[in-house]
Write a protein that holds these residues in place. Sequence first.
Motif, PDB file in Angstrom:
ATOM      1  N   ALA A   1       0.230  14.254 -19.469  1.00  0.00           N
ATOM      2  CA  ALA A   1       1.633  14.192 -19.873  1.00  0.00           C
ATOM      3  C   ALA A   1       2.559  14.594 -18.729  1.00  0.00           C
ATOM      4  CB  ALA A   1       1.860  15.097 -21.070  1.00  0.00           C
ATOM      5  N   ASN A   2       2.154  15.607 -17.948  1.00  0.00           N
ATOM      6  CA  ASN A   2       3.017  16.058 -16.855  1.00  0.00           C
ATOM      7  C   ASN A   2       2.340  15.920 -15.492  1.00  0.00           C
ATOM      8  OD1 ASN A   2       1.183  18.042 -17.529  1.00  0.00           O
ATOM      9  ND2 ASN A   2       2.527  19.718 -16.911  1.00  0.00           N
ATOM     10  N   VAL A   3       1.280  15.122 -15.425  1.00  0.00           N
ATOM     11  CA  VAL A   3       0.630  14.835 -14.142  1.00  0.00           C
ATOM     12  C   VAL A   3       0.653  13.324 -13.951  1.00  0.00           C
ATOM     13  CG1 VAL A   3      -1.445  15.044 -12.741  1.00  0.00           C
ATOM     14  CG2 VAL A   3      -0.835  16.856 -14.344  1.00  0.00           C
ATOM     15  N   ILE A   4       1.388  12.890 -12.945  1.00  0.00           N
ATOM     16  CA  ILE A   4       1.736  11.482 -12.866  1.00  0.00           C
ATOM     17  C   ILE A   4       1.345  10.888 -11.516  1.00  0.00           C
ATOM     18  CG2 ILE A   4       3.716   9.910 -12.821  1.00  0.00           C
ATOM     19  CD1 ILE A   4       4.893  12.180 -14.825  1.00  0.00           C
ATOM     20  N   PRO A   5       0.488   9.864 -11.529  1.00  0.00           N
ATOM     21  CA  PRO A   5       0.183   9.185 -10.265  1.00  0.00           C
ATOM     22  C   PRO A   5       1.409   8.427  -9.755  1.00  0.00           C
ATOM     23  CG  PRO A   5      -1.421   8.622 -11.973  1.00  0.00           C
ATOM     24  CD  PRO A   5      -0.276   9.296 -12.651  1.00  0.00           C
ATOM     25  N   PHE A   6       1.578   8.450  -8.456  1.00  0.00           N
ATOM     26  CA  PHE A   6       2.736   7.854  -7.805  1.00  0.00           C
ATOM     27  C   PHE A   6       2.168   6.805  -6.857  1.00  0.00           C
ATOM     28  CE2 PHE A   6       6.706   9.160  -5.124  1.00  0.00           C
ATOM     29  CZ  PHE A   6       7.399   8.074  -5.611  1.00  0.00           C
ATOM     30  N   ILE A   7       2.266   5.539  -7.261  1.00  0.00           N
ATOM     31  CA  ILE A   7       1.567   4.475  -6.541  1.00  0.00           C
ATOM     32  C   ILE A   7       2.564   3.645  -5.741  1.00  0.00           C
ATOM     33  CG2 ILE A   7      -0.046   2.545  -6.766  1.00  0.00           C
ATOM     34  CD1 ILE A   7      -1.057   5.224  -7.929  1.00  0.00           C
ATOM     35  N   PHE A   8       2.328   3.568  -4.443  1.00  0.00           N
ATOM     36  CA  PHE A   8       3.157   2.720  -3.588  1.00  0.00           C
ATOM     37  C   PHE A   8       2.457   1.377  -3.425  1.00  0.00           C
ATOM     38  CE2 PHE A   8       4.020   7.092  -2.178  1.00  0.00           C
ATOM     39  CZ  PHE A   8       5.369   7.147  -2.474  1.00  0.00           C
ATOM     40  N   GLU A   9       3.117   0.318  -3.845  1.00  0.00           N
ATOM     41  CA  GLU A   9       2.501  -1.004  -3.779  1.00  0.00           C
ATOM     42  C   GLU A   9       2.720  -1.638  -2.404  1.00  0.00           C
ATOM     43  OE1 GLU A   9       2.709  -2.347  -8.404  1.00  0.00           O
ATOM     44  OE2 GLU A   9       4.611  -2.027  -7.368  1.00  0.00           O
ATOM     45  N   LEU A  10       2.101  -1.008  -1.422  1.00  0.00           N
ATOM     46  CA  LEU A  10       2.248  -1.461  -0.045  1.00  0.00           C
ATOM     47  C   LEU A  10       1.648  -2.855   0.139  1.00  0.00           C
ATOM     48  CD1 LEU A  10       3.168  -0.795   2.833  1.00  0.00           C
ATOM     49  CD2 LEU A  10       1.053   0.457   3.170  1.00  0.00           C
ATOM     50  N   GLU A  11       0.774  -3.257  -0.795  1.00  0.00           N
ATOM     51  CA  GLU A  11       0.194  -4.608  -0.741  1.00  0.00           C
ATOM     52  C   GLU A  11       1.287  -5.665  -0.616  1.00  0.00           C
ATOM     53  OE1 GLU A  11      -2.165  -1.798  -3.038  1.00  0.00           O
ATOM     54  OE2 GLU A  11      -0.203  -2.611  -3.471  1.00  0.00           O
ATOM     55  N   GLU A  12       2.412  -5.404  -1.270  1.00  0.00           N
ATOM     56  CA  GLU A  12       3.457  -6.424  -1.297  1.00  0.00           C
ATOM     57  C   GLU A  12       4.070  -6.636   0.079  1.00  0.00           C
ATOM     58  OE1 GLU A  12       4.446  -5.866  -6.015  1.00  0.00           O
ATOM     59  OE2 GLU A  12       5.871  -5.016  -4.583  1.00  0.00           O
ATOM     60  N   GLY A  13       4.149  -5.545   0.857  1.00  0.00           N
ATOM     61  CA  GLY A  13       4.609  -5.699   2.237  1.00  0.00           C
ATOM     62  C   GLY A  13       3.516  -6.300   3.109  1.00  0.00           C
ATOM     63  N   SER A  14       2.281  -5.921   2.801  1.00  0.00           N
ATOM     64  CA  SER A  14       1.145  -6.391   3.580  1.00  0.00           C
ATOM     65  C   SER A  14       0.927  -7.894   3.398  1.00  0.00           C
ATOM     66  CB  SER A  14      -0.102  -5.605   3.161  1.00  0.00           C
ATOM     67  OG  SER A  14      -1.163  -5.858   4.023  1.00  0.00           O
ATOM     68  N   TYR A  15       1.239  -8.407   2.198  1.00  0.00           N
ATOM     69  CA  TYR A  15       1.135  -9.852   1.937  1.00  0.00           C
ATOM     70  C   TYR A  15       2.059 -10.613   2.891  1.00  0.00           C
ATOM     71  CZ  TYR A  15       1.276 -14.253  -0.726  1.00  0.00           C
ATOM     72  OH  TYR A  15       1.193 -15.569  -1.100  1.00  0.00           O
ATOM     73  N   LEU A  16       3.283 -10.109   3.025  1.00  0.00           N
ATOM     74  CA  LEU A  16       4.246 -10.755   3.929  1.00  0.00           C
ATOM     75  C   LEU A  16       3.767 -10.661   5.374  1.00  0.00           C
ATOM     76  CD1 LEU A  16       7.542  -9.409   2.293  1.00  0.00           C
ATOM     77  CD2 LEU A  16       6.478 -11.646   1.972  1.00  0.00           C
ATOM     78  N   ALA A  17       3.142  -9.531   5.717  1.00  0.00           N
ATOM     79  CA  ALA A  17       2.587  -9.373   7.063  1.00  0.00           C
ATOM     80  C   ALA A  17       1.504 -10.418   7.319  1.00  0.00           C
ATOM     81  CB  ALA A  17       2.010  -7.968   7.228  1.00  0.00           C
ATOM     82  N   GLY A  18       0.682 -10.689   6.287  1.00  0.00           N
ATOM     83  CA  GLY A  18      -0.370 -11.695   6.419  1.00  0.00           C
ATOM     84  C   GLY A  18       0.215 -13.078   6.677  1.00  0.00           C
ATOM     85  N   MET A  19       1.316 -13.391   5.982  1.00  0.00           N
ATOM     86  CA  MET A  19       1.978 -14.680   6.211  1.00  0.00           C
ATOM     87  C   MET A  19       2.427 -14.798   7.664  1.00  0.00           C
ATOM     88  SD  MET A  19       4.374 -15.056   2.813  1.00  0.00           S
ATOM     89  CE  MET A  19       4.933 -16.699   3.284  1.00  0.00           C
ATOM     90  N   LEU A  20       3.045 -13.719   8.151  1.00  0.00           N
ATOM     91  CA  LEU A  20       3.541 -13.732   9.527  1.00  0.00           C
ATOM     92  C   LEU A  20       2.381 -13.869  10.513  1.00  0.00           C
ATOM     93  CD1 LEU A  20       5.947 -13.356  11.487  1.00  0.00           C
ATOM     94  CD2 LEU A  20       5.516 -10.898  11.390  1.00  0.00           C
ATOM     95  N   ALA A  21       1.288 -13.127  10.247  1.00  0.00           N
ATOM     96  CA  ALA A  21       0.139 -13.147  11.159  1.00  0.00           C
ATOM     97  C   ALA A  21      -0.430 -14.556  11.272  1.00  0.00           C
ATOM     98  CB  ALA A  21      -0.926 -12.168  10.670  1.00  0.00           C
ATOM     99  N   ALA A  22      -0.665 -15.196  10.121  1.00  0.00           N
ATOM    100  CA  ALA A  22      -1.241 -16.542  10.153  1.00  0.00           C
ATOM    101  C   ALA A  22      -0.273 -17.531  10.788  1.00  0.00           C
ATOM    102  CB  ALA A  22      -1.602 -16.978   8.737  1.00  0.00           C
ATOM    103  N   GLY A  23       1.029 -17.347  10.513  1.00  0.00           N
ATOM    104  CA  GLY A  23       2.017 -18.262  11.062  1.00  0.00           C
ATOM    105  C   GLY A  23       2.170 -18.127  12.569  1.00  0.00           C
ATOM    106  N   MET A  24       1.950 -16.929  13.098  1.00  0.00           N
ATOM    107  CA  MET A  24       2.147 -16.689  14.530  1.00  0.00           C
ATOM    108  C   MET A  24       0.874 -16.892  15.337  1.00  0.00           C
ATOM    109  SD  MET A  24       5.286 -16.024  15.124  1.00  0.00           S
ATOM    110  CE  MET A  24       5.340 -15.213  16.728  1.00  0.00           C
TER     111      MET A  24
END
Lengths: 350, 341
Positions: free
Chosen positions: B125-148
């Motif tokens: 109830a008072n212990v809460i996981p705090f999840i950063f969805e860095l995958e979403e930034g990493s997906y864009l990085a993958g697009m850039l990597a393949a494109g470059m």
Amino acid sequence: MPRPDRFRLGAGWVGAGAVAATGAVSALLLIVGGYDPFEAAGAALGGAFGSADAFLSVTLVRSIPLMLTGLAVAFAFRAGVWNIGAEGQLLAGAIAAAWVGLVGRALPAWLLLPMLLALAAFAGALWALVPALMKVRLGVGEVITTLLMSFVAIELTAFVVRGPLQEPRGVFPQTEAIAAGARLPALVPGTRLHLGVVLAVVAAVAVAWLFRQTKLGFRMRAVGASPEAARMAGKIDTGPVTLVAFLGSGALAGLAGGVQVAGVTYALYEGYSPGWGYTAIAVALLAALDPLWVLATALLFGALEAGAAAMQRDAGIPAVWAVAVQALLILAVLALDQMRRRANAGSAGV
Amino acid sequence: MGSLLRTSLLGLALAFAACGGDAGPGEGDAPLRVALLTAGPVSDAGWYAGAYEGLLAIRDSLGAEVSHQQTRTPAEFDEAFLAYGSSGYDLVFAHGFEYQDAAMRAGEQFPATTIVVSGGGRVAANVIPFIFELEEGSYLAGMLAAGMSESGTIGMVGGVEIPPVQGTFRAFEAGARAVDPDVEILEAFTGNWDDVAAAKEAAAAQLARGADVIIHNVDAASFGVFQAVREVVGMGRTAWALGMNRDQNDVAPDVILGSAVIRIPEAFLEVALALQARGLGGEPIYEGASEGVVDFVLNPALSSRVPPDLVGSMDAARERIRSGELAVPRVPFVETESGIR
């Protein structure tokens, strides 16, 4: 070699001097850093001794691993065995304890807990056996081997929390919490102080008794004072005495690891020890290798650590500064210990 | 869903802050008391530094009383929670998965204290996981990597193979394949977060195998990756590196094309605001691209080298991620997700 029986008062003065010198230099450092030394000291004292709970739940709890590893170091050093690998022996004990605490879920507490502690001590002794045999059989210096064994233990800990002992979901590099029956019960209900402190005191009294009242203790001290003299004049076979010093020291350090797992963290992690096994060397030297004084000097270091944490929380002092204070204390100990020895040597005309 | 509310709360807080010190929020009430626990130094210019900045932002914006402790080992976790819980702190940020077990114990003992565990896997109830969805930034990085990439081979150098890291790499692969289905992707783990030499070796090995864009998730050891890329560039090859976790574009502005970032301070402030406004309610908190917390930022010094239509398709993908239209692969690790409690 310090001879604690004769210089017990000296040890007390060294301690007081170390504290005073550290305090003065630390205050200076704080002022240079732009912090208020009085606020910092207030926070530190409050955190270490400010309430019964601070003393029992924080200071004493932090001293326990230092008491046991400090005893481990004193045990070996008194016999002239320079075991500086208490850190690795502690980790070996912690790994064994975590394993027992995890696989022994079905066992009743009266069996599980003693088994956990015994296996932790056994694992610590086993970790000390390798450098012991290398020393006794091959004459390899233990300063290097015990230290290297610590690195092996650090890597082994990292391996087991990712491999055989990893929590069941296989996600995080840590073990699952050990069984409730494998945990050391609280000594004072409502505080974090666990039964480990009693173990540490019993161990200190036992080691003190061994040194002062038994033939083995006499032999250990004789070998520690001069192995040649012990061999030639005392007709003491130094090999077995050295072996006992190694194994006893390893067992005490391993017990420290078991007590931390069973009494404090309830699980094993990577980077488990902040260097208890190394701080233990300062603890033991400050106590002039006297087992009973080890309890007091470990308490001093425990209070210092508790105070440093409280300084961070309540006075906003950065962590690095707290670490610097500890390093200063260790330096002060070594310097004052050396001065005391020199003064003694001068007065004795040696 | 709550992003509009969050944005308006954020604006409100900034307005408060702009009013000056005397108009402190919650007049008459005791100020919010917020603590931060880190397992590493806040001078790392990365994961921990971001958290500390977040703590200071909470202090400055909400007039909160704040405190920080760096713990060195797990033996100190219970003690730190005890100290904060027993002295009545409202919110404790425990910035790392390693705090989760001690947080569960403390949560039970101090029901009035809310503990937010970054990257944690356990929920109460008072212990809460705090999840950063860095995958979403990493997906864009993958697009850039393949494109470059000119060679058609790109690389990933990771530290410890834990789910959050695996997640960023799976998303990186998905982003890369979205641009170039035939791209070859190399993967290596060094086994730790701070061995610069090992990270450099791993990157150099990938470069030797033909990779010409390399992303990392090795935290403080990332400098080794950048250095390896710099060295092959110095030998006349064309190669790029990508940053991770924070905006690292200024760390090696000559080789880093862009960084997948978590805006940790903003996320911390939002959590404190949400706690004040309505409580946190025993559910994991996810912060990703739609909250504006996770993003991919191009290095302004090198952005002219990136073809405009690649930038355009990355912008379009970002919008589709934000709107929920594009689901980025994620490696789940919170117990409510994986179904194991």
